[in-house]
Design a protein around this motif. Structure first.
Motif, mmCIF file in Angstrom:
data_model
loop_
_atom_site.group_PDB
_atom_site.id
_atom_site.type_symbol
_atom_site.label_atom_id
_atom_site.label_comp_id
_atom_site.label_asym_id
_atom_site.label_seq_id
_atom_site.Cartn_x
_atom_site.Cartn_y
_atom_site.Cartn_z
ATOM 1 N N SER A 1 0.842 -1.182 0.000
ATOM 2 C CA SER A 1 0.000 0.000 0.000
ATOM 3 C C SER A 1 0.888 1.246 0.000
ATOM 4 O O SER A 1 2.033 1.198 0.428
ATOM 5 C CB SER A 1 -0.873 -0.016 1.263
ATOM 6 N N ILE A 2 0.344 2.347 -0.476
ATOM 7 C CA ILE A 2 1.032 3.630 -0.443
ATOM 8 C C ILE A 2 0.279 4.514 0.545
ATOM 9 O O ILE A 2 -0.923 4.724 0.406
ATOM 10 C CB ILE A 2 1.038 4.321 -1.829
ATOM 11 N N LEU A 3 0.989 5.008 1.539
ATOM 12 C CA LEU A 3 0.405 5.903 2.536
ATOM 13 C C LEU A 3 1.241 7.173 2.589
ATOM 14 O O LEU A 3 2.427 7.111 2.898
ATOM 15 C CB LEU A 3 0.385 5.243 3.926
ATOM 16 N N SER A 4 0.633 8.298 2.256
ATOM 17 C CA SER A 4 1.308 9.602 2.302
ATOM 18 C C SER A 4 2.680 9.583 1.636
ATOM 19 O O SER A 4 3.653 10.115 2.153
ATOM 20 C CB SER A 4 1.448 10.069 3.757
ATOM 21 N N GLY A 5 2.758 8.941 0.481
ATOM 22 C CA GLY A 5 3.995 8.915 -0.274
ATOM 23 C C GLY A 5 5.001 7.866 0.160
ATOM 24 O O GLY A 5 6.112 7.828 -0.345
ATOM 25 N N THR B 1 -8.268 2.911 5.735
ATOM 26 C CA THR B 1 -8.828 4.226 6.041
ATOM 27 C C THR B 1 -8.330 5.229 5.016
ATOM 28 O O THR B 1 -7.283 5.043 4.412
ATOM 29 C CB THR B 1 -8.406 4.711 7.450
ATOM 30 N N THR B 2 -9.097 6.281 4.868
ATOM 31 C CA THR B 2 -8.662 7.370 3.999
ATOM 32 C C THR B 2 -9.268 8.676 4.495
ATOM 33 O O THR B 2 -10.378 8.697 5.025
ATOM 34 C CB THR B 2 -9.038 7.115 2.524
ATOM 35 N N LEU B 3 -8.506 9.739 4.327
ATOM 36 C CA LEU B 3 -8.953 11.077 4.680
ATOM 37 C C LEU B 3 -9.007 11.898 3.407
ATOM 38 O O LEU B 3 -8.022 12.006 2.685
ATOM 39 C CB LEU B 3 -7.979 11.719 5.684
#
Length: 185
Positions: free
Chosen positions: A38-42, A129-131
């Motif tokens: 997964s990619i989270l905030s780069g 989750t996502t914002l």
């Protein structure tokens, strides 16, 4: 006889990381079983399971990954399994449900949902989750086979929804899949 290892990798994202990590496993004649990325905030986060010949050590795998020519540092954690993990496409339990939660972003939302699940004997199998702007969305795959009563969980979930200000939808995994999957022909 082979041994299995769980390998976790984190790095600033860029093209080619998955090819490089799986190439390191391939160079050690490893057999990749499962991979989730997964990619989270780069930042890329990846966890995978691979089998190796008995003579391959955690240090060998770490060294092979460390030799990857990259401008970014890989943070790597490797766990050699004492007991092999069954590698099979096992379907989720029949009592698997999907809970979607949406609401205005604020601190403690994931904690409150996970605490609700824990207090009701519900195991969280998967969580994403996502914002987006000020809206926080969670999708949880839940194992409800150990709950005392579905009616109690549903009633308590309604109260939790009202008290938390979250819009909650609980549906069986099969219904969620049928209504949310895109079939490619």
């Amino acid at each position: 006889m082979s041994k299995q290892m769980i390998i976790s990798v984190m790095s600033k994202d860029r093209p080619g990381i998955i090819a490089e990590i799986t190439g390191a496993i391939y160079a050690l004649k490893g057999d990749l079983a499962d991979l989730n990325q997964s990619i989270l905030s780069g930042y890329l986060t990846m966890i995978l399971i691979a089998s190796f010949e008995e003579d391959i050590t955690r240090e060998d795998v770490l060294a092979e990954i460390s030799h990857i020519q990259s401008g970014e540092k890989f943070d790597v954690l490797i766990k050699e399994m004492d007991i092999p993990i069954e590698i099979a496409n096992i379907p989720p339990p029949t009592d698997t449900y999907i809970l979607t939660a949406q609401g205005r972003n604020r601190s403690g939302l994931v904690h409150s949902i996970s605490q609700f699940c824990y207090s009701h004997g519900i195991n969280i199998l998967d969580l994403a989750t996502t914002l987006s702007e000020d809206q926080y969305t969670m999708v949880l795959q839940l194992d409800l086979r150990n709950i005392a009563s579905m009616d109690t969980v549903a009633a308590d979930l309604e109260i939790f929804s009202r008290d938390s200000g979250l819009k909650l939808v609980l549906q069986h995994n099969d219904i969620f899949r049928v209504t949310n999957e895109i079939t490619l022909h």
